[in-house]
Scaffold this motif. Structure first.
Motif, PDB file in Angstrom:
ATOM      1  N   LEU A 268       4.816 -15.664 -13.604  1.00 39.71           N
ATOM      2  CA  LEU A 268       4.586 -14.250 -13.884  1.00 39.71           C
ATOM      3  C   LEU A 268       3.130 -13.954 -14.239  1.00 39.71           C
ATOM      4  CD1 LEU A 268       7.801 -13.440 -15.973  1.00 39.71           C
ATOM      5  CD2 LEU A 268       7.419 -13.076 -13.522  1.00 39.71           C
ATOM      6  N   ASP A 269       2.228 -14.832 -13.904  1.00 43.49           N
ATOM      7  CA  ASP A 269       0.807 -14.620 -14.181  1.00 43.49           C
ATOM      8  C   ASP A 269       0.267 -13.550 -13.227  1.00 43.49           C
ATOM      9  OD1 ASP A 269      -1.893 -14.669 -14.622  1.00 43.49           O
ATOM     10  OD2 ASP A 269      -2.129 -16.829 -14.375  1.00 43.49           O
ATOM     11  N   LEU A 270      -0.029 -12.389 -13.761  1.00 39.54           N
ATOM     12  CA  LEU A 270      -0.422 -11.257 -12.926  1.00 39.54           C
ATOM     13  C   LEU A 270      -1.752 -11.493 -12.217  1.00 39.54           C
ATOM     14  CD1 LEU A 270       0.462  -8.503 -11.962  1.00 39.54           C
ATOM     15  CD2 LEU A 270      -0.398  -7.503 -14.080  1.00 39.54           C
ATOM     16  N   LYS A 271      -2.629 -12.260 -12.826  1.00 35.94           N
ATOM     17  CA  LYS A 271      -3.914 -12.549 -12.180  1.00 35.94           C
ATOM     18  C   LYS A 271      -3.707 -13.291 -10.863  1.00 35.94           C
ATOM     19  CE  LYS A 271      -5.796 -14.391 -15.953  1.00 35.94           C
ATOM     20  NZ  LYS A 271      -5.033 -13.888 -17.108  1.00 35.94           N
ATOM     21  N   ALA A 272      -2.688 -14.138 -10.807  1.00 35.37           N
ATOM     22  CA  ALA A 272      -2.389 -14.862  -9.561  1.00 35.37           C
ATOM     23  C   ALA A 272      -1.923 -13.891  -8.476  1.00 35.37           C
ATOM     24  CB  ALA A 272      -1.323 -15.925  -9.817  1.00 35.37           C
ATOM     25  N   TYR A 273      -1.160 -12.889  -8.852  1.00 37.23           N
ATOM     26  CA  TYR A 273      -0.685 -11.901  -7.875  1.00 37.23           C
ATOM     27  C   TYR A 273      -1.838 -11.037  -7.371  1.00 37.23           C
ATOM     28  CZ  TYR A 273       4.124 -13.193  -8.774  1.00 37.23           C
ATOM     29  OH  TYR A 273       5.295 -13.896  -8.847  1.00 37.23           O
ATOM     30  N   ARG A 274      -2.766 -10.721  -8.263  1.00 40.38           N
ATOM     31  CA  ARG A 274      -3.922  -9.924  -7.842  1.00 40.38           C
ATOM     32  C   ARG A 274      -4.768 -10.698  -6.823  1.00 40.38           C
ATOM     33  NH1 ARG A 274      -8.575  -7.181 -11.774  1.00 40.38           N
ATOM     34  NH2 ARG A 274      -8.572  -5.183 -10.676  1.00 40.38           N
ATOM     35  N   LYS A 275      -4.998 -11.955  -7.105  1.00 38.75           N
ATOM     36  CA  LYS A 275      -5.782 -12.793  -6.202  1.00 38.75           C
ATOM     37  C   LYS A 275      -5.100 -12.907  -4.841  1.00 38.75           C
ATOM     38  CE  LYS A 275      -7.822 -17.440  -5.897  1.00 38.75           C
ATOM     39  NZ  LYS A 275      -7.131 -17.889  -4.669  1.00 38.75           N
ATOM     40  N   SER A 276      -3.794 -13.113  -4.848  1.00 35.25           N
ATOM     41  CA  SER A 276      -3.061 -13.287  -3.597  1.00 35.25           C
ATOM     42  C   SER A 276      -2.982 -12.001  -2.786  1.00 35.25           C
ATOM     43  CB  SER A 276      -1.653 -13.816  -3.877  1.00 35.25           C
ATOM     44  OG  SER A 276      -1.704 -15.138  -4.371  1.00 35.25           O
TER      45      SER A 276
ATOM     46  N   THR B  93      -0.418   6.353  -8.249  1.00 35.92           N
ATOM     47  CA  THR B  93      -1.605   5.573  -8.599  1.00 35.92           C
ATOM     48  C   THR B  93      -2.428   5.222  -7.363  1.00 35.92           C
ATOM     49  OG1 THR B  93      -2.388   3.622  -9.798  1.00 35.92           O
ATOM     50  CG2 THR B  93      -0.438   3.329  -8.401  1.00 35.92           C
ATOM     51  N   LYS B  94      -3.715   5.006  -7.592  1.00 35.78           N
ATOM     52  CA  LYS B  94      -4.597   4.455  -6.568  1.00 35.78           C
ATOM     53  C   LYS B  94      -4.748   2.944  -6.747  1.00 35.78           C
ATOM     54  CE  LYS B  94      -7.258   8.734  -6.015  1.00 35.78           C
ATOM     55  NZ  LYS B  94      -8.608   9.374  -6.130  1.00 35.78           N
ATOM     56  N   GLN B  95      -4.162   2.423  -7.832  1.00 30.76           N
ATOM     57  CA  GLN B  95      -4.245   0.989  -8.098  1.00 30.76           C
ATOM     58  C   GLN B  95      -3.280   0.226  -7.183  1.00 30.76           C
ATOM     59  OE1 GLN B  95      -6.554  -0.146 -10.223  1.00 30.76           O
ATOM     60  NE2 GLN B  95      -7.133   1.987 -10.583  1.00 30.76           N
ATOM     61  N   ASP B  96      -3.509  -1.067  -7.061  1.00 24.93           N
ATOM     62  CA  ASP B  96      -2.617  -1.900  -6.267  1.00 24.93           C
ATOM     63  C   ASP B  96      -1.238  -1.982  -6.913  1.00 24.93           C
ATOM     64  OD1 ASP B  96      -4.430  -2.545  -4.260  1.00 24.93           O
ATOM     65  OD2 ASP B  96      -5.242  -4.246  -5.384  1.00 24.93           O
ATOM     66  N   VAL B  97      -0.220  -2.101  -6.075  1.00 25.72           N
ATOM     67  CA  VAL B  97       1.144  -2.341  -6.545  1.00 25.72           C
ATOM     68  C   VAL B  97       1.510  -3.760  -6.139  1.00 25.72           C
ATOM     69  CG1 VAL B  97       3.561  -1.649  -6.389  1.00 25.72           C
ATOM     70  CG2 VAL B  97       1.764   0.096  -6.321  1.00 25.72           C
ATOM     71  N   TYR B  98       1.987  -4.527  -7.107  1.00 28.49           N
ATOM     72  CA  TYR B  98       2.301  -5.939  -6.886  1.00 28.49           C
ATOM     73  C   TYR B  98       3.809  -6.099  -6.708  1.00 28.49           C
ATOM     74  CZ  TYR B  98      -2.439  -6.195  -8.409  1.00 28.49           C
ATOM     75  OH  TYR B  98      -3.790  -5.978  -8.493  1.00 28.49           O
TER      76      TYR B  98
ATOM     77  N   GLU C 142       0.831  -1.208   0.000  1.00 28.82           N
ATOM     78  CA  GLU C 142       0.000   0.000   0.000  1.00 28.82           C
ATOM     79  C   GLU C 142       0.867   1.260   0.000  1.00 28.82           C
ATOM     80  OE1 GLU C 142      -3.620   2.162   0.079  1.00 28.82           O
ATOM     81  OE2 GLU C 142      -3.284   0.009  -0.208  1.00 28.82           O
ATOM     82  N   ARG C 143       1.955   1.233   0.719  1.00 30.71           N
ATOM     83  CA  ARG C 143       2.828   2.408   0.842  1.00 30.71           C
ATOM     84  C   ARG C 143       3.608   2.715  -0.429  1.00 30.71           C
ATOM     85  NH1 ARG C 143       6.372   1.177   5.959  1.00 30.71           N
ATOM     86  NH2 ARG C 143       7.017   3.376   5.760  1.00 30.71           N
ATOM     87  N   LEU C 144       3.639   1.794  -1.368  1.00 34.11           N
ATOM     88  CA  LEU C 144       4.341   2.037  -2.624  1.00 34.11           C
ATOM     89  C   LEU C 144       3.542   2.913  -3.590  1.00 34.11           C
ATOM     90  CD1 LEU C 144       5.795  -1.533  -3.307  1.00 34.11           C
ATOM     91  CD2 LEU C 144       7.148   0.550  -2.998  1.00 34.11           C
ATOM     92  N   LYS C 145       2.252   2.998  -3.396  1.00 35.50           N
ATOM     93  CA  LYS C 145       1.379   3.662  -4.365  1.00 35.50           C
ATOM     94  C   LYS C 145       1.787   5.103  -4.699  1.00 35.50           C
ATOM     95  CE  LYS C 145      -2.786   0.924  -3.425  1.00 35.50           C
ATOM     96  NZ  LYS C 145      -4.212   0.974  -2.990  1.00 35.50           N
TER      97      LYS C 145
ATOM     98  N   GLY D 122      16.458  -8.076  -6.233  1.00 37.60           N
ATOM     99  CA  GLY D 122      15.660  -9.227  -5.818  1.00 37.60           C
ATOM    100  C   GLY D 122      14.178  -8.990  -5.708  1.00 37.60           C
ATOM    101  N   LEU D 123      13.736  -7.720  -5.745  1.00 38.36           N
ATOM    102  CA  LEU D 123      12.312  -7.421  -5.771  1.00 38.36           C
ATOM    103  C   LEU D 123      11.983  -6.632  -7.031  1.00 38.36           C
ATOM    104  CD1 LEU D 123      11.440  -6.256  -2.129  1.00 38.36           C
ATOM    105  CD2 LEU D 123      11.085  -8.516  -3.151  1.00 38.36           C
ATOM    106  N   ALA D 124      10.799  -6.868  -7.560  1.00 41.92           N
ATOM    107  CA  ALA D 124      10.275  -6.069  -8.662  1.00 41.92           C
ATOM    108  C   ALA D 124       8.862  -5.650  -8.307  1.00 41.92           C
ATOM    109  CB  ALA D 124      10.285  -6.866  -9.964  1.00 41.92           C
ATOM    110  N   PHE D 125       8.459  -4.482  -8.802  1.00 39.02           N
ATOM    111  CA  PHE D 125       7.156  -3.918  -8.485  1.00 39.02           C
ATOM    112  C   PHE D 125       6.426  -3.573  -9.775  1.00 39.02           C
ATOM    113  CE2 PHE D 125      10.260  -1.933  -5.373  1.00 39.02           C
ATOM    114  CZ  PHE D 125      10.143  -2.946  -4.433  1.00 39.02           C
ATOM    115  N   LEU D 126       5.112  -3.758  -9.780  1.00 38.43           N
ATOM    116  CA  LEU D 126       4.308  -3.459 -10.969  1.00 38.43           C
ATOM    117  C   LEU D 126       2.945  -2.953 -10.547  1.00 38.43           C
ATOM    118  CD1 LEU D 126       3.895  -5.531 -14.200  1.00 38.43           C
ATOM    119  CD2 LEU D 126       1.854  -4.854 -12.917  1.00 38.43           C
TER     120      LEU D 126
END
Length: 384
Positions: free
Chosen positions: A224-232, A53-58, A45-48, A200-204
């Motif tokens: 790298l399936d982004l839908k899996a990251y959104r769900k998690s 953006t107001k969107q989630d950061v993965y 949340e603090r990365l936004k 070692g970390l990447a953000f999107l």
């Protein structure tokens, strides 16, 4: 010279603050524990604000390139056409990722050292209305050029429905980024640059427009399936094992950045850029990027044959344990690059400029000792 006192002035990885090193040394905790879930969700949340953006950061465990690949494979299918804005080595990397997945990558190229202009992409899109995504690099570290992302986004929105996907690996956290306001669909970055962490970390982050495409897209990726990251992320966790110690460090980094404040961070980086460029001009060393498009985080310099860039780099390492970067691809051995981002302040810039002057003298290059330092000091004094 202390052997363990390595001074990194490259475009990444960058020095790590002691507070962050201490944070990463915390005892390990379970990555599926409630304690980690709370930390992870709050940190994401603090990365936004840094993305604008107001969107989630993965957050994923991987290098910046993994996030670049995530941006490609989740939005496009084999046979789709994309425009890749190439102004250096990392724009070319986007094109190669596209081609690996069977995507037709149209390279919109400018000479190394130049920025991509809105007019260039407007002309291209008018000829290629079938383009589904445009890829660009915010800071092209191979040349020290900062592409005008806000202007490019406006041009793309005016002439196309294509997604706009931006590699901000080497400057996000040090420059303005208003992903939502500018109309950028995906922004990616990594941990080892302005975010002052090890690799070692990447953000999107992805826009609602991007998610409409991603949800309909059959991703070829597994990890790298982004839908899996959104769900998690909705469950305050990650689909695969996270880099727990790096998340500890990231939380501390965000503490440091919030204490300084993003406007002050941006001003500090702009000041270090201006000091470095003033110094190089005073030393009669050519700057690759025009002032208008000069990177805030790395300065690329071309000796133009007056001395050997590699001789300078070698002397800096041997005499002062200072590392600056060399050129890439066809510029290898011809230019040098000075990184000034993250855990770096104006006094660090004066240090490296002074060492460059001494090293130039030692390799027999024409140099007026103190000229570069004086020019940088004058910029600093005017700022203060």
């Amino acid at each position: 010279m202390f052997a363990d006192k390595m001074i990194l002035r490259i475009p990444g990885p960058t020095p790590i603050p002691p507070r962050v090193q201490t944070a990463m040394n915390q005892p390990m905790i379970g990555h599926r524990s409630g304690k980690f879930s709370a930390l992870f969700a709050r940190t994401a949340e603090r990365l936004k604000p840094y993305f604008g953006t107001k969107q989630d950061v993965y957050i994923l465990a991987g290098s910046g390139t993994s996030a670049l690949e995530m941006g490609v494979v989740n939005t496009l299918q084999p046979g789709d056409e994309a425009a890749v804005l190439v102004s250096g080595a990392f724009g070319e990397r986007f094109a190669k990722i596209c081609e690996r997945y069977g995507i037709i990558a149209h390279r919109v190229e400018v000479p190394w050292g130049k920025a991509v202009t809105p007019e260039l992409i407007e002309t291209f899109l008018q000829k290629k209305p079938q383009i589904k995504a445009v890829f660009a690099t915010y800071c092209e570290t191979s040349t020290g050029v900062e592409n005008p992302i806000a202007d490019l986004a406006k041009a793309i929105r005016t002439h196309s429905d294509a997604l706009f996907i931006v590699d901000a690996v080497s400057n996000l956290g040090a420059v303005p980024c208003e992903m939502d306001a500018w109309g950028v669909d995906i922004v990616v970055t990594g941990s080892q640059k302005a975010f002052m962490l090890p690799t070692g970390l990447a953000f999107l982050a992805a826009s609602e427009r991007a998610w409409q495409v991603i949800e309909q897209n059959k991703s070829l990726a597994f990890y790298l399936d982004l839908k899996a990251y959104r769900k998690s992320l909705a469950e305050q966790t990650t689909p695969y094992t996270p880099a727990v110690s790096l998340i500890f460090g990231l939380a501390e980094v965000l503490d440091i950045m919030e204490e300084e404040g993003l406007p002050a961070i941006v001003k500090r980086h702009e000041l270090m850029r201006d000091m470095t460029r003033a110094a190089m001009r005073a030393l009669n060393i050519k700057l690759m990027a025009e002032d208008q498009y000069a990177s805030t985080t790395v300065t690329s310099c071309d000796p133009e044959g007056t001395f050997h860039a590699e001789a300078l780099r070698k002397m800096l390492t041997q005499q002062f344990n200072i590392t600056i970067a060399g050129g890439q691809q066809h510029l290898k051995g011809k230019i040098f690059r000075i990184g000034h981002m993250g855990y770096c302040e104006p006094l660090d810039v004066l240090q490296v400029i002074s060492a460059i002057e001494l090293s130039l003298h030692q390799i027999g290059a024409p140099v007026e000792l103190g000229a570069g330092v004086k020019a940088a000091q004058e910029v600093l004094i005017a700022h203060v």
